[in-house]
Scaffold this active site. Structure first.
Site, mmCIF file in Angstrom:
data_model
loop_
_atom_site.group_PDB
_atom_site.id
_atom_site.type_symbol
_atom_site.label_atom_id
_atom_site.label_comp_id
_atom_site.label_asym_id
_atom_site.label_seq_id
_atom_site.Cartn_x
_atom_site.Cartn_y
_atom_site.Cartn_z
ATOM 1 C CE1 TYR A 46 -4.246 1.065 -0.201
ATOM 2 C CE2 TYR A 46 -4.485 -1.134 0.711
ATOM 3 C CZ TYR A 46 -5.026 -0.045 0.051
ATOM 4 O OH TYR A 46 -6.328 -0.071 -0.343
ATOM 5 C CD GLU A 48 -4.748 5.375 0.890
ATOM 6 O OE1 GLU A 48 -4.587 5.993 1.956
ATOM 7 O OE2 GLU A 48 -5.818 4.851 0.561
ATOM 8 C CG ASP A 196 -6.992 10.518 -24.437
ATOM 9 O OD1 ASP A 196 -5.982 9.792 -24.469
ATOM 10 O OD2 ASP A 196 -8.127 10.104 -24.155
ATOM 11 C CB THR A 222 -3.880 4.102 -22.276
ATOM 12 O OG1 THR A 222 -3.741 4.195 -23.696
ATOM 13 C CG2 THR A 222 -5.293 4.469 -21.881
ATOM 14 C CE LYS A 225 -6.357 2.591 -26.156
ATOM 15 N NZ LYS A 225 -6.535 2.880 -24.746
ATOM 16 N NE ARG A 231 -6.316 -3.202 -19.767
ATOM 17 C CZ ARG A 231 -6.353 -3.343 -21.093
ATOM 18 N NH1 ARG A 231 -5.611 -4.243 -21.706
ATOM 19 N NH2 ARG A 231 -7.126 -2.571 -21.814
#
Ligand SMILES: Cc1ncc(COP(=O)(O)O)c(C=O)c1O
Length: 399
Positions: A46, A48, A196, A222, A225, A231
């Protein structure tokens, strides 16, 4: 793996991927190193917060990983850390775009984005996406004759509507974008310029598509691609007196996300290093050469291509062509049927709306083809010409 059911399903999917000819424009095949980072113990942690400012202990190593991913992202696109900031925590493209709007567009404010049926993405403000529920989309489209962007029309809409941001960079547009003209549109409308580049980020990295960075205020992408990573997504923002980056960082965490996926961030870092290699530059150039070869083959066989061809990895084919079959028998096949027929013969594509489509979204007039995945597997122009011939043969076969 002890879980036999999942093990079998993973093996089956691996075999499917190996066998199919993958022309899904948004997919690619990652390296073993990317997979190794994804499947590592980093998934247990974790973290954060941001490097140096975490809410949990034990993040000394994670901080190094996140900083390295940031360094590599900026370097890959030729950006200096004095002028640009990058957030590497977005879990994927849709949360990344939503984070940008959360940070810089007031609730109910206007986002000018390309309409979904013209080639835009859901997260450019479409009404079924949260981005169209919490903000108001000012949609734009293409010129009906050329099926390309009409910058004068864009400027007119922008000046009338004065949106907070204008988003460019699309999910089904096969052409380059004139970034200088897009900047002019944004300045005339007094809007932030958001790009984008999810689809063509790998091409920008490899020098095969013009870079939006000299012009844009914010760039999202992203990483899975053409960039050929896991991802995930990145948000780049200019560091200046507007302090957009601070607002966007706050929107990512704590605004929308909790703990970042550290294994994913490490895998992104691996992919970014790979994308900086000379081999990747060659790959990006080959992706475009292959798409042009495939487009030429299909066009030569009588298929109507949206905008007449491609400058990218992506081709939109009008398989319906208003239901008219030409003298060679092309046309007259709805997109859904075309994609199903191809899938039966091992060629995977997706059905896609074409600009000014007269058919419904669930069964539109076209298919979208992309060359990024099969180029990763080493295919060249001659292979794509063969694929073009095969597509033509399958779609024309009497059923
Ligand atoms: C232009 C564009 N932006 C954003 C996204 C959303 O990415 P994700 O599916 O990772 O949420 C996509 C996905 O296809 C896309 O094409």
């Amino acid at each position: 793996m002890k879980d036999i059911q999942i093990k079998k399903l993973i093996s089956a999917e691996k075999a499917r991927q190996k066998k199919a000819i993958n022309l899904i424009a948004s997919e690619n095949y990652v390296s073993k190193d990317v997979l190794e980072a994804l499947g590592s113990e980093l998934t247990n942690k974790y973290a954060e917060g941001y490097p140096g400012k975490r809410y949990y202990g034990g993040n000394e190593i994670v901080d190094k990983i996140e900083r390295l991913a940031q360094e590599r992202a900026l370097k890959l696109f030729g950006l200096s850390p004095e002028e640009w900031h990058v957030n590497v925590q977005p879990l994927s493209g849709s949360p990344a775009n939503t984070a940008v709007y959360t940070g810089v567009v007031p609730p109910g404010g206007k986002i000018m984005g390309m309409a979904l049926d013209q080639g835009g993405h859901l997260t450019h403000g479409h009404k079924v996406s949260a981005t169209g529920k919490f903000w108001q989309q000012v949609p734009y489209g293409l010129d009906q004759t050329t099926e390309t962007l009409n910058y004068d029309q864009l400027r007119e809409t922008g000046m009338k509507e004065k949106p907070a941001v204008i988003v460019s960079g699309f999910t089904a547009y096969p052409r380059t974008i004139d970034w200088a003209r897009m900047k002019d549109v944004c300045e005339s409308a007094e809007s932030l310029m958001m790009v984008d580049m999810s689809h063509f980020a790998g091409l920008v990295a490899g020098g095969a598509y013009p870079s939006p960075f000299p012009f844009a205020d914010i760039v999202t992408t992203t990483t899975h691609k053409t960039l050929r990573g896991p991802r995930a997504a990145l948000i780049f923002s200019r560091k200046d007196s507007r302090e957009l980056w601070k607002k966007i960082d706050k929107a990512v965490f704590p605004g929308l996300q909790g703990g970042p996926h550290v294994n994913q961030i490490a895998a992104v870092a691996v992919a970014l290093k790979e994308a900086a290699s000379p081999a990747f530059k060659k790959y990006a150039a080959q992706v475009v050469k292959n798409a042009k070869a495939l487009a030429e083959e299909l066009h030569g066989k009588g298929w109507r291509l949206i905008s007449g061809g491609t400058d990218t990895h992506l081709i939109l084919v009008d398989t319906w062509d208003d239901g008219k079959k030409d003298s060679r028998g092309a046309g007259g096949i709805p997109g859904k049927e075309a994609s199903e027929r191809l899938e039966k013969r091992g060629i995977i594509v997706n059905k896609n709306a074409i600009p000014f489509d007269t058919r419904p979204p669930a069964d539109p007039s076209g298919i979208r083809l992309g060359t990024a995945a099969e180029t990763t597997r080493g295919k060249k122009e001659s292979d794509f010409r063969k694929i073009g011939k095969e597509i033509d043969r399958i779609l024309r076969a009497k059923v």
